[in-house]
Design an enzyme around this catalytic site. Structure first.
Site, PDB file in Angstrom:
ATOM      1  N   ARG A  32       0.877  -1.179   0.000  1.00  0.00           N
ATOM      2  CA  ARG A  32       0.000   0.000   0.000  1.00  0.00           C
ATOM      3  C   ARG A  32       0.905   1.216   0.000  1.00  0.00           C
ATOM      4  NH1 ARG A  32      -2.686   4.178   0.555  1.00  0.00           N
ATOM      5  NH2 ARG A  32      -4.816   4.320   1.271  1.00  0.00           N
ATOM      6  N   GLU A  56     -11.462   4.890  -4.955  1.00  0.00           N
ATOM      7  CA  GLU A  56     -11.845   3.477  -4.927  1.00  0.00           C
ATOM      8  C   GLU A  56     -12.233   3.022  -6.331  1.00  0.00           C
ATOM      9  OE1 GLU A  56     -11.609   1.549  -2.218  1.00  0.00           O
ATOM     10  OE2 GLU A  56     -10.856   3.267  -1.108  1.00  0.00           O
ATOM     11  N   ARG A 104      -1.080  -5.285   4.692  1.00  0.00           N
ATOM     12  CA  ARG A 104      -0.343  -4.778   3.538  1.00  0.00           C
ATOM     13  C   ARG A 104       0.884  -4.025   4.045  1.00  0.00           C
ATOM     14  NH1 ARG A 104      -5.283  -1.425   0.999  1.00  0.00           N
ATOM     15  NH2 ARG A 104      -5.063  -0.588   3.086  1.00  0.00           N
TER      16      ARG A 104
END
Length: 162
Positions: A53, A61, A96
């Protein structure tokens, strides 16, 4: 195993999780701020596919306006390339790795902001370059680049809360 050996191993693992500057080959771009990559740099016992990330930014999104364009922007910058992780901030709640990365000397997080493909993620971006990134974001906004074509663009953290 002795207590000393246990703590030595634990300390080594903690240090390795925060090592700086390692390389990753990008396998797949998930969205405008997330990708998978593989590394064989020596801190892992074998090649691992890892989800990364990008630190300090938040991209639209997938189902949000400009989500696909943001993903495409990151794809064009890093897909299939060997990138350098210049700082690993550890893991987030989704497991992540949160990272800053470069490709050919270009800071990818910064470039996503410059192109209008992501917001500076105020809540999480706490480093000294934060103010520089806000200036880049303002320039992209003033010139209507990327997501800033829409003067009423909704930040992803607001979109997710709806």
């Amino acid at each position: 195993m002795s207590r000393t050996a246990f703590y030595s191993i634990l300390f080594a693992l903690l240090c390795l999780s925060r090592l700086e500057a390692y390389e990753v080959r990008v396998l797949y771009v998930i969205d405008g701020d997330t990708f998978t990559g593989v590394t064989n740099t020596g801190f892992y016992e074998k090649k691992d596919i890892i989800v990364f990330r990008l630190y300090g930014i938040d991209a639209p999104e997938k189902k949000q306006n400009y989500g696909l364009s943001s993903k495409t922007a990151l794809f064009n910058l890093i897909s299939g390339k060997q990138v350098e992780i210049i700082k690993d901030y550890g893991k987030d709640k989704y497991d992540r790795n949160i990272v800053l990365l470069t490709y050919s000397g270009t800071n990818i997080c910064e470039e996503m902001i410059r192109m209008g493909s992501a917001w500076v993620y105020d809540y999480y971006c706490k480093d000294s370059f934060y103010k520089d990134w806000l200036i880049l974001q303002e320039k992209a906004k003033k010139t209507g680049l990327g997501l800033w074509e829409d003067p009423n663009a909704v930040p992803p953290w607001v979109y997710r809360d709806k």
